[in-house]
Design a protein around this motif. Structure first.
Motif, PDB file in Angstrom:
ATOM      1  N   UNK A 124      -2.166 -12.222  -1.543  1.00 51.36           N
ATOM      2  CA  UNK A 124      -1.221 -11.212  -1.243  1.00 51.36           C
ATOM      3  C   UNK A 124      -1.678 -10.011  -1.803  1.00 51.36           C
ATOM      4  N   UNK A 125      -2.035  -9.916  -3.271  1.00 55.43           N
ATOM      5  CA  UNK A 125      -2.555  -8.869  -3.825  1.00 55.43           C
ATOM      6  C   UNK A 125      -4.028  -8.355  -3.200  1.00 55.43           C
ATOM      7  N   UNK A 126      -4.739  -9.148  -3.077  1.00 60.00           N
ATOM      8  CA  UNK A 126      -5.920  -8.910  -2.274  1.00 60.00           C
ATOM      9  C   UNK A 126      -5.891  -8.016  -1.225  1.00 60.00           C
ATOM     10  N   UNK A 127      -4.755  -8.437  -0.271  1.00 59.40           N
ATOM     11  CA  UNK A 127      -4.840  -7.761   0.998  1.00 59.40           C
ATOM     12  C   UNK A 127      -4.513  -6.549   0.765  1.00 59.40           C
ATOM     13  N   UNK A 128      -3.334  -6.420  -0.073  1.00 60.92           N
ATOM     14  CA  UNK A 128      -2.538  -5.133  -0.376  1.00 60.92           C
ATOM     15  C   UNK A 128      -3.676  -3.960  -1.043  1.00 60.92           C
ATOM     16  N   UNK A 129      -4.576  -4.608  -2.090  1.00 53.23           N
ATOM     17  CA  UNK A 129      -5.477  -3.564  -2.522  1.00 53.23           C
ATOM     18  C   UNK A 129      -6.541  -3.299  -1.532  1.00 53.23           C
ATOM     19  N   UNK A 130      -6.900  -4.021  -0.626  1.00 48.91           N
ATOM     20  CA  UNK A 130      -7.900  -3.838   0.375  1.00 48.91           C
ATOM     21  C   UNK A 130      -7.451  -2.768   1.419  1.00 48.91           C
ATOM     22  N   UNK A 131      -6.268  -2.928   1.777  1.00 46.29           N
ATOM     23  CA  UNK A 131      -5.497  -2.265   2.746  1.00 46.29           C
ATOM     24  C   UNK A 131      -5.649  -0.562   2.221  1.00 46.29           C
ATOM     25  N   UNK A 132      -5.290  -0.658   0.559  1.00 43.57           N
ATOM     26  CA  UNK A 132      -5.097   0.814   0.117  1.00 43.57           C
ATOM     27  C   UNK A 132      -6.396   1.332  -0.034  1.00 43.57           C
ATOM     28  N   UNK A 133      -7.475   0.508  -0.334  1.00 41.85           N
ATOM     29  CA  UNK A 133      -8.898   1.230  -0.458  1.00 41.85           C
ATOM     30  C   UNK A 133      -9.311   1.581   1.053  1.00 41.85           C
ATOM     31  N   UNK A 134      -9.001   0.776   2.190  1.00 45.58           N
ATOM     32  CA  UNK A 134      -9.396   1.286   3.655  1.00 45.58           C
ATOM     33  C   UNK A 134      -8.572   2.346   3.870  1.00 45.58           C
ATOM     34  N   UNK A 135      -7.542   2.596   3.470  1.00 44.10           N
ATOM     35  CA  UNK A 135      -6.459   3.821   3.707  1.00 44.10           C
ATOM     36  C   UNK A 135      -7.086   5.130   3.195  1.00 44.10           C
ATOM     37  N   UNK A 136      -7.600   4.740   1.799  1.00 42.40           N
ATOM     38  CA  UNK A 136      -8.449   5.858   1.079  1.00 42.40           C
ATOM     39  C   UNK A 136      -9.499   6.505   1.840  1.00 42.40           C
ATOM     40  N   UNK A 137     -10.118   5.778   2.591  1.00 44.93           N
ATOM     41  CA  UNK A 137     -11.375   6.173   3.436  1.00 44.93           C
ATOM     42  C   UNK A 137     -11.002   6.372   5.047  1.00 44.93           C
ATOM     43  N   UNK A 138      -9.750   6.258   4.983  1.00 47.15           N
ATOM     44  CA  UNK A 138      -9.181   6.566   6.587  1.00 47.15           C
ATOM     45  C   UNK A 138      -9.718   5.378   7.662  1.00 47.15           C
ATOM     46  N   UNK A 139      -9.594   4.208   7.202  1.00 49.74           N
ATOM     47  CA  UNK A 139      -9.798   3.121   8.090  1.00 49.74           C
ATOM     48  C   UNK A 139      -8.829   2.094   8.161  1.00 49.74           C
ATOM     49  N   UNK A 140      -7.635   2.330   7.973  1.00 48.85           N
ATOM     50  CA  UNK A 140      -6.377   1.450   7.704  1.00 48.85           C
ATOM     51  C   UNK A 140      -6.206   0.665   8.951  1.00 48.85           C
ATOM     52  N   UNK A 141      -6.513   1.450  10.132  1.00 50.07           N
ATOM     53  CA  UNK A 141      -6.121   0.921  11.311  1.00 50.07           C
ATOM     54  C   UNK A 141      -7.475   0.008  12.178  1.00 50.07           C
ATOM     55  N   UNK A 142      -8.652  -0.112  11.277  1.00 50.68           N
ATOM     56  CA  UNK A 142      -9.651  -0.741  11.804  1.00 50.68           C
ATOM     57  C   UNK A 142     -10.076  -1.919  11.075  1.00 50.68           C
TER      58      UNK A 142
END
Length: 860
Positions: free
Chosen positions: A116-134
């Motif tokens: 759960x924590x892994x997915x949360x942090x990965x989504x935050x990192x992808x959001x920072x680089x603008x790829x949360x929807x990918x």
């Protein structure tokens, strides 16, 4: 604070070495954006790899937060890369068979962060680089700029202290390059970013510090950092470790990108399994068939212990040794050869078993083991069941059914009597058509099916046995008086005398079930055959008129059912006959004991009631009679005198026990034989061992007369068949196992090819902090998957092939389901295939773990 002190890095070449870094010293602040510039080959990437822990320096020191790395172990470097370093490469270095989210999560997986924590942090990192929807896309579905953003998200997801970027814009267009540089500049606000680039314009625009290298040395530094006091960082960092599930997913995803090759490899690896599986299936099927035959044989051939036992092995050994006399040369004379003496000597070794003592033991608490293990224990007694058919299809309408009188009428009685001297009672009963049913309901249910009517429930009820086709042999019908015995005897005599060459009697006859169920027989009690005349008991069985009267007064025995042997029993090919309830024997014994002749014999154990004389081995003589007996004889008619003399001579060598036997009286505590039925051959062997233990106990207690012996020839023969089947199976499995080993080696080779193909993935994993052991686990997981798939394929194909094989065998032999793989065998084959495959993959996996991460990252 990151500090490099007098770093030197030498690379060994064929002619010597190349110095890539030459006495380089530099300090870096905790948060700044440093660009390293310089021509190709000046040592920029080498310095970056040393700072990132991917490459080791030859001498000098790299100090991290005040702590020297001179004594760092491989595990220390792995921990350093996983927690403090994030890498961004020019060629992105993403794992193409993983999704965007999985690529970013990988570093966290090594750290042991929960799902759960892994997915949360990965989504935050992808959001920072603008790829949360990918997140669900594969890297192959993205543009170069998007892939570089994924690489940056992967680099920062673990919140590292240092971000190392090696030509991050080298493969991007100018617009995308600007976007990536903006992103790196933003990241550099709260951490150290070191970028290697050939683009001085980007360096000038975005960097806070520019360092220029040439020939492995710093030639300029726009904003050098002062050396600070060393403060040893004692922060504990968790050592990275890849779970088996992560390694499994990495390998499974990789294999799924090469589905055709994976399938062909698994199929090739399953060939050995298929070969061994088919052999195991056939061996198991044959063994099951043998076991079923053995189980059926248990009912027909139990452990039989006779009151007088002849060791058949001694007799057979004597006969087989005829041609084994060595050391003799033919001479000029004709000599005798010892054969008859050996046979007679072997026959003389008949042993008497004390079955009374053994029966007492079996029924006691000490014999409870026998009772628990044996399927049934049946007792038999020496008594003749005297039965007649007074409505027979013969001239005088009276036929002796039991004991079977047909063989005597055909002149073969002496031959049958001779056979009885050598064969056990169970086998010797082959000419009888009036036989007992088992007392055990278990044996009854296992041996017989009811065709019509019911099983007997009283002493005066019997069943007629037919075969699987509802047929009964003419021999049984003649013996039962249901076909004309006189006609058969006359025809046989004509053949013997040469009057005819063909058997004329015995045309096919048929009965309805109702006709057979209405048939009755007459039970005659043995003592009723004797009439007391002139003080002695005279046999009336040879007096036709008297016999008819005795039979007419006999008790009716009714056929209440028609049965047939179960199809899979040994006796399924039945001769046919009448089977009576065991309670009939107890009834006969009880009734016989009530006769006057029996009471008289029991009251005078030393006097023969048939002669009036004391039991003696000498022949009869008139001189032995008293005067009163001689006067009595003088009053007899000629025929009565001849009958008396015949009776006297016939009973000359009689004994008390033989007289009781003749009168059909027995002691229930002294059986003539004991049959012990086992459920399997293993149980039968155990029962044999228990009999041996009983004998040893009797010897210890000094009761040698109680030691018993028995024959189990059928058991020896069938167990030998099983041994042969097992031996053949083991030999064939040994041959086919070679293909299994070859298949495993082939999978090892395929794994080695996979190592070569996944070299870059090895470098990526090492850059994120994966240890050598973690890399080894990835490839062990791959061999595990292939081994598991090939094992399951092999079992599946074996099961499918067993169907036509069984059908073909059934067509030719009528034996069903001959090819059947036991689940234990299937599981064993899968496990052994896994073990061999894993073993074959150890070397490639070890090779993968030893790959240099820098070289691995450079591979394409």
């Amino acid at each position: 604070m990151l500090q490099c002190r007098h770093l030197i890095k030498d690379y060994i070449t064929g002619d010597g070495f190349v110095r890539a870094i030459n006495d380089l010293s530099v300090n870096f602040r905790d948060n700044e954006f440093v660009s390293i510039l310089g021509p190709s080959g000046c040592g920029k990437t080498t310095l970056l790899n040393i700072i990132g822990g991917l490459d080791n320096y030859t001498s000098g020191d790299l100090i991290i937060n005040g702590k020297s790395t001179k004594k760092y172990t491989d595990k220390d470097w792995d921990t350093y890369r996983n927690h403090r370093i994030g890498f961004v490469f020019q060629s992105y270095n993403l794992i193409m068979h993983q999704s965007v989210l999985s690529n970013v999560e990988l570093a966290l997986t090594l750290t042991g962060v929960s799902k759960e924590e892994r997915r949360k942090r990965a989504l935050e990192a992808l959001e920072k680089v603008g790829l949360k929807d990918q997140v669900d896309k594969k890297p192959t579905q993205m543009s170069g700029g998007q892939m570089q953003r994924v690489a940056i998200a992967r680099a920062i997801v673990n919140n590292p202290d240092i971000l190392l970027a090696d030509e991050p814009t080298g493969a991007l267009d100018s617009k995308t390059s600007v976007q990536i540089m903006d992103l790196l500049k933003e990241i550099a606000k709260d951490r150290l970013v070191i970028m290697v680039t050939h683009n001085p314009e980007l360096a000038q625009t975005y960097s806070t510090r520019i360092i220029k290298l040439k020939d492995g040395q710093i030639i300029s530094d726009s904003d050098p950092a002062d050396q600070e006091d060393e403060k040893d960082d004692k922060t504990a960092m968790k050592k990275p470790s890849m779970s088996f599930w992560t390694a499994f997913q990495l390998s499974l995803n990789n294999l799924m990108t090469k589905k055709a090759r994976t399938f062909l490899t698994a199929f090739a690896g399953s060939i050995g399994i298929i070969g061994i599986g088919l052999i195991m299936s056939l061996s198991n099927g044959v063994q099951n068939y043998i076991n079923s035959v053995e189980n059926d044989t248990m009912a027909s051939y139990p452990i039989s212990i006779e009151d007088n036992s002849l060791d058949m092995s001694v007799l057979m050994s004597a006969m087989m040794d005829m041609d084994k006399e060595e050391g003799k040369e033919p001479g000029d004379t004709i000599r005798s050869k010892n054969f008859a003496n050996k046979i007679i000597q072997s026959i003389s070794q008949t042993e008497t078993n004390n079955l009374s003592a053994f029966k007492t033991y079996l029924e006691s608490s000490e014999g409870k083991e026998f009772q628990d293990l044996a399927k049934a224990i049946e007792y038999k007694y020496n008594t003749n069941v005297l039965v007649y058919n007074d409505q027979a299809l013969s001239e005088n309408s009276l036929v002796q059914v039991s004991p079977n009188g047909l063989m005597d009428r055909l002149g073969m009685g002496s031959m049958m009597q001779m056979r009885s001297q050598f064969m056990p009672s169970d086998i010797n009963g082959g000419n009888e058509v009036w036989l007992p049913l088992p007392k055990s309901k278990t044996l009854l249910d296992e041996e017989y099916d009811v065709v019509d009517g019911r099983m007997p429930s009283k002493y005066n009820e019997v069943v007629l046995e037919v075969d699987q086709n509802n047929e009964i042999t003419d021999y049984a019908l003649y013996s039962l008086g249901l076909m004309d015995q006189d006609e058969l005897v006359k025809n046989y005599e004509d053949i013997v005398n040469g009057k005819t060459k063909e058997l004329q009697a015995g045309e096919n006859v048929s009965y309805t079930k109702e006709e057979l169920l209405n048939k009755t027989f007459k039970l005659v009690l043995n003592p009723s055959l004797y009439e007391k005349k002139n003080g002695v008991w005279v046999d009336q069985s040879e007096n036709e008129e008297a016999l008819k009267k005795i039979v007419a007064n006999g008790e009716d025995i009714h056929i209440v059912g028609i049965v047939k042997p179960k199809e899979k029993t040994v006796n399924s090919q039945s001769m046919g006959g009448i089977y009576y309830d065991p309670s009939l024997i107890d009834y006969i014994n009880e009734k016989n004991n009530s006769f006057e002749i029996v009471k008289e014999q029991k009251a005078h154990k030393d006097i023969n009631v048939f002669t009036g004389q004391a039991f003696s081995d000498s022949s009869f003589s008139i001189d032995d009679l008293s005067d009163e007996q001689k006067m009595m004889l003088a009053q007899l008619s000629e025929s009565e005198l001849m009958e008396y003399m015949s009776t006297m001579n016939a009973n000359t060598n009689a004994s008390y026990d033989s007289n009781l036997l003749k009168l059909g009286v027995f002691d229930p505590n002294t059986p003539s034989s004991i049959n012990i039925y086992a459920s399997s051959f293993e149980d039968k062997e155990t029962l044999g061992d228990m009999i041996t233990q009983y004998n040893e106990l009797q010897e210890v207690e000094g009761k040698d007369e109680n030691v018993i012996s028995y024959n189990d020839m059928i058991g020896v023969m069938l167990s030998g068949v099983s041994d042969v089947i097992n031996m053949i199976s083991y030999v064939l499995i040994g041959f086919v196992s070679v293909s299994l080993i070859v298949s495993s080696i082939m999978i090892g080779i395929i794994t080695y090819i996979s190592v070569l193909e996944r070299k870059k993935e090895i470098g990526i994993l090492r850059a994120m902090g994966a240890s050598k052991k973690d890399v080894s686990h990835v490839f062990n997981a791959e061999t595990f998957i292939i081994g598991l798939i090939s094992g399951l394929f092999g079992i599946l194909f074996t099961i499918v092939l067993n169907i036509p094989i069984s059908l073909i065998v059934e067509h030719f032999t009528q034996v069903e389901h001959i090819a059947s793989l036991p689940w234990q065998g299937g599981l064993f084959l899968v496990l052994i295939n896994l073990a061999l495959t894993m073993l074959a993959g150890l070397i490639p996996a070890r090779m993968a773990s030893k790959k240099d991460p820098v070289e691995a990252l450079r591979s394409e």
